[in-house]
Design an enzyme around this catalytic site. Structure first.
Site, mmCIF file in Angstrom:
data_model
loop_
_atom_site.group_PDB
_atom_site.id
_atom_site.type_symbol
_atom_site.label_atom_id
_atom_site.label_comp_id
_atom_site.label_asym_id
_atom_site.label_seq_id
_atom_site.Cartn_x
_atom_site.Cartn_y
_atom_site.Cartn_z
ATOM 1 N N SER A 1 0.882 -1.200 -0.012
ATOM 2 C CA SER A 1 -0.022 -0.113 -0.009
ATOM 3 C C SER A 1 0.785 1.109 -0.005
ATOM 4 O O SER A 1 1.511 1.500 0.827
ATOM 5 C CB SER A 1 -0.934 -0.046 1.426
ATOM 6 N N HIS B 1 -1.144 -1.436 -4.196
ATOM 7 C CA HIS B 1 -2.408 -1.011 -3.510
ATOM 8 C C HIS B 1 -2.476 0.390 -3.310
ATOM 9 O O HIS B 1 -1.638 1.157 -2.791
ATOM 10 C CB HIS B 1 -2.568 -1.784 -2.280
ATOM 11 N N ASP C 1 -4.687 3.529 -1.686
ATOM 12 C CA ASP C 1 -5.739 4.140 -0.391
ATOM 13 C C ASP C 1 -6.317 5.474 -1.247
ATOM 14 O O ASP C 1 -5.409 6.257 -0.830
ATOM 15 C CB ASP C 1 -5.130 3.848 0.659
ATOM 16 N N MET D 1 -8.771 8.227 0.135
ATOM 17 C CA MET D 1 -9.619 8.443 1.586
ATOM 18 C C MET D 1 -10.038 9.926 1.297
ATOM 19 O O MET D 1 -9.627 10.785 0.780
ATOM 20 C CB MET D 1 -8.777 8.479 2.738
ATOM 21 N N HIS E 1 -8.375 1.178 -3.604
ATOM 22 C CA HIS E 1 -9.281 0.958 -2.663
ATOM 23 C C HIS E 1 -9.912 2.511 -2.251
ATOM 24 O O HIS E 1 -9.382 3.310 -1.745
ATOM 25 C CB HIS E 1 -8.429 0.585 -1.531
ATOM 26 N N MET F 1 -12.001 4.607 -0.034
ATOM 27 C CA MET F 1 -12.682 4.822 1.394
ATOM 28 C C MET F 1 -13.410 6.305 1.198
ATOM 29 O O MET F 1 -12.927 7.221 1.934
ATOM 30 C CB MET F 1 -11.435 4.775 2.195
ATOM 31 N N MET G 1 -11.338 -6.005 5.868
ATOM 32 C CA MET G 1 -10.440 -4.792 6.642
ATOM 33 C C MET G 1 -10.310 -5.444 7.924
ATOM 34 O O MET G 1 -11.109 -5.982 8.799
ATOM 35 C CB MET G 1 -11.271 -3.568 6.705
ATOM 36 N N PHE H 1 -5.901 4.639 8.355
ATOM 37 C CA PHE H 1 -4.566 5.019 8.820
ATOM 38 C C PHE H 1 -3.835 3.547 8.494
ATOM 39 O O PHE H 1 -4.265 2.485 8.714
ATOM 40 C CB PHE H 1 -4.342 5.332 10.106
ATOM 41 N N GLY H 2 -2.372 3.553 8.073
ATOM 42 C CA GLY H 2 -1.569 2.693 8.213
ATOM 43 C C GLY H 2 -0.891 2.514 9.581
ATOM 44 O O GLY H 2 -1.247 3.278 10.414
ATOM 45 N N ASP I 1 -6.586 -6.475 4.399
ATOM 46 C CA ASP I 1 -6.185 -5.123 4.349
ATOM 47 C C ASP I 1 -6.107 -4.542 5.771
ATOM 48 O O ASP I 1 -7.130 -4.357 6.403
ATOM 49 C CB ASP I 1 -6.826 -4.193 3.583
ATOM 50 N N GLY I 2 -4.814 -4.457 6.385
ATOM 51 C CA GLY I 2 -4.555 -3.808 7.725
ATOM 52 C C GLY I 2 -4.013 -4.628 8.505
ATOM 53 O O GLY I 2 -4.217 -5.713 8.862
ATOM 54 N N GLY J 1 1.085 -2.509 4.291
ATOM 55 C CA GLY J 1 1.776 -0.776 3.959
ATOM 56 C C GLY J 1 2.971 -0.854 4.804
ATOM 57 O O GLY J 1 4.293 -0.944 4.010
ATOM 58 N N SER J 2 2.842 -0.828 6.176
ATOM 59 C CA SER J 2 4.206 -0.409 7.048
ATOM 60 C C SER J 2 4.991 -1.397 7.202
ATOM 61 O O SER J 2 6.193 -1.361 6.842
ATOM 62 C CB SER J 2 3.763 -0.077 8.455
HETATM 63 C C1 DX5 Z 1 -6.102 1.366 5.827
HETATM 64 C C2 DX5 Z 1 -5.563 1.315 4.427
HETATM 65 C C3 DX5 Z 1 -4.497 0.215 4.269
HETATM 66 C C4 DX5 Z 1 -3.147 0.547 4.981
HETATM 67 C C5 DX5 Z 1 -2.531 -0.632 5.623
HETATM 68 O O1 DX5 Z 1 -6.999 2.208 5.952
HETATM 69 O O2 DX5 Z 1 -6.652 0.752 3.635
HETATM 70 O O3 DX5 Z 1 -4.279 -0.237 2.789
HETATM 71 O O4 DX5 Z 1 -2.521 1.117 4.044
HETATM 72 O O5 DX5 Z 1 -1.412 -0.335 6.174
HETATM 73 P P1 DX5 Z 1 -1.008 -1.211 7.225
HETATM 74 O O6 DX5 Z 1 -0.357 -2.555 6.301
HETATM 75 O O7 DX5 Z 1 0.417 -0.513 7.659
HETATM 76 O O8 DX5 Z 1 -1.870 -1.730 8.068
HETATM 77 ZN ZN ZN Z 2 -6.494 -0.165 1.491
#
Ligand code: DX5
Ligand code: ZN
Length: 233
Positions: free
Chosen positions: A12, A37, A39, A41, A70, A72, A141, A147-148, A177-178, A199-200
């Site tokens: 992500s 991916h 995101d 928002m 994705h 949101m 989810m 947030f990541g 995801d998450g 992501g992280s």
């Molecule tokens: C959260 C996002 C994710 C996010 C995942 O709202 O949809 O895609 O980036 O981040 P990590 O892998 O750090 O939980």
């Molecule tokens: Zn996502």
């Protein structure tokens, strides 16, 4: 896109350098990412704002493989055409983002993209039964979106198992995801997921100038997931 249940790692870019998306997309793909991916928002459906279709269109030429968008955002319907035109391969909308998810999924496929359906952690799966033949992907989810870097919500594992049984032989991906890490990847893979957004856990320790940690992180997550399923890519 040929359908396969092999494990796919989808970094992500929410955890990437926002001033350098093009180079970050090229770097994660060069380091072994299967999908990218993206995101989106809106500060309304979720308490954070990222970017819109113009940014998706700008990064598209930097992604050789699948651009997995994705959404949101609420409402989603007025923006589907723009995200499809930006070159998204998959557009995922949230079940919770409006009263007419059936119409939203129709609009995504009508615009020429693959249709994804995302479920927040507090959402059950009963409604999914009536949408199964309209979706190419279900995104579970495993954090509350926005947030990541949040902690994986373990109660979602049972949801993944039940969705996997419900999907049967249909060509529908289960995306997680998450909070995906080397520790949680085996749990979701064993429960039936095939697309792991991270992501992280992918971007930690690396940068565009020093992208090798991205590759090490992707390989570690993939190896942990594949060991749990016995499936090799
Ligand atoms: C959260 C996002 C994710 C996010 C995942 O709202 O949809 O895609 O980036 O981040 P990590 O892998 O750090 O939980
Ligand atoms: Zn996502």
């Amino acid at each position: 896109m040929t359908f396969s249940r092999s494990i796919k790692i989808a970094p992500s870019i929410l955890s990437a350098d926002f001033a350098n998306f093009g180079a970050e997309c090229r770097a994660v793909e060069a380091q072994g990412a299967d999908w990218v991916h993206v995101d989106v928002m809106d500060g309304h459906f979720v308490p954070n704002i990222t970017f819109g279709p113009a940014t998706c269109a700008a990064i598209r030429p930097h992604i050789k493989g699948v651009m997995d968008v994705h959404l949101m955002i609420a409402p989603a319907d007025p923006y589907i055409e723009a995200f499809a035109a930006s070159g998204a391969d998959i557009i995922t909308a949230h079940l919770e983002a409006g009263p007419h998810i059936h119409r939203t999924l129709q609009a995504i496929r009508g615009a020429g993209a693959r249709a994804g359906l995302a479920l927040n952690p507090g959402t059950g799966i009963d409604a999914v039964e009536h949408l199964l033949d309209m979706v190419d992907l279900i995104c579970v989810m495993t954090v509350n979106p926005g947030f990541g870097g949040q902690k994986f919500i373990h109660s979602q594992l049972d949801k993944i198992r039940r969705l996997r049984a419900m999907i049967g032989d249909r060509p529908v991906h289960i995306e997680i995801d998450g909070g995906v890490t080397v520790e949680t990847a085996p749990l979701v893979a064993a429960a039936g997921a095939d697309v792991l957004v991270a992501g992280s856990a992918v971007f930690k320790g690396g940068s565009v100038q020093d992208p090798e940690p991205y590759g090490e992180n992707i390989r570690a997550i993939r190896t942990a997931a594949e060991a749990a399923t016995g499936r090799m890519a």
